[in-house]
Design a protein around this motif. Sequence first.
Motif, mmCIF file in Angstrom:
data_model
loop_
_atom_site.group_PDB
_atom_site.id
_atom_site.type_symbol
_atom_site.label_atom_id
_atom_site.label_comp_id
_atom_site.label_asym_id
_atom_site.label_seq_id
_atom_site.Cartn_x
_atom_site.Cartn_y
_atom_site.Cartn_z
ATOM 1 N N LEU A 133 28.740 31.068 2.448
ATOM 2 C CA LEU A 133 27.904 31.460 3.587
ATOM 3 C C LEU A 133 28.344 30.670 4.812
ATOM 4 O O LEU A 133 28.485 29.449 4.753
ATOM 5 N N SER A 134 28.585 31.343 5.930
ATOM 6 C CA SER A 134 28.990 30.649 7.152
ATOM 7 C C SER A 134 27.830 30.616 8.138
ATOM 8 O O SER A 134 27.162 31.625 8.365
ATOM 9 N N VAL A 135 27.594 29.431 8.708
ATOM 10 C CA VAL A 135 26.457 29.201 9.602
ATOM 11 C C VAL A 135 26.962 28.606 10.906
ATOM 12 O O VAL A 135 27.728 27.643 10.898
ATOM 13 N N LEU A 136 26.519 29.176 12.019
ATOM 14 C CA LEU A 136 26.781 28.612 13.337
ATOM 15 C C LEU A 136 25.485 28.007 13.819
ATOM 16 O O LEU A 136 24.495 28.707 14.018
ATOM 17 N N GLU A 137 25.457 26.679 13.953
ATOM 18 C CA GLU A 137 24.245 25.964 14.363
ATOM 19 C C GLU A 137 24.345 25.595 15.838
ATOM 20 O O GLU A 137 25.170 24.794 16.240
ATOM 21 N N LEU A 138 23.469 26.209 16.644
ATOM 22 C CA LEU A 138 23.428 25.933 18.074
ATOM 23 C C LEU A 138 22.149 25.201 18.456
ATOM 24 O O LEU A 138 21.910 24.966 19.618
ATOM 25 N N GLY A 139 21.321 24.892 17.492
ATOM 26 C CA GLY A 139 20.039 24.273 17.780
ATOM 27 C C GLY A 139 20.164 22.866 18.312
ATOM 28 O O GLY A 139 20.824 22.024 17.713
#
Length: 140
Positions: free
Chosen positions: A13-19
Amino acid sequence: MTETSTRLPLAGLSVLELGARVGASAAGSLLAQMGADVVFVESAPLAGVQAKWNWREQYAAGKQSLSVDASAERALLERLAASDDVLLVSSDLDDIAYGAAPLGAAARSAIVWDVTAFGSTGPRAGQPAGGAQGPALTGG
C-alpha cells in the motif's frame, strides 16, 4: 517462518502523507508500522515548526521523507498524489502548507484520509486544535 507468514498486512500500500498536524503523522506512522510505504512530505516553510515536535522521530520512523516548497512544487505534489493508494492530509492546516486548492482532486487515491481536530462540517470545522484541547472539550 516463511516470507508469506511474516508479510505485514499493509505491505504494497502506498501512502502520501501531507498532514502538517501530529494526528496525521501519528496515523501515517501506524500505517508504516503495518507495512505501508509512506512518503511524508514537509512543506519547506513549515519544516522548522515540524522539527520542534517532541515525538518527531517516533512519527517519522519507517517513512520516506521529502521537503518541498509547496507553492513552487505543486505539479510534483499532484504527480505524487496521482500515484498513491492513500492520500493522508490534515486540512485544517494544509491550506496554509499546500495552497488553497486541495490535492484530493488530483489524487487517484482510493482513500483520502483527512485528520482534523473538528471535522469538515459544523461550527468549529477547519479550526486547528492540539494538546489539552481535546480532553478539555470532551470532558476527558
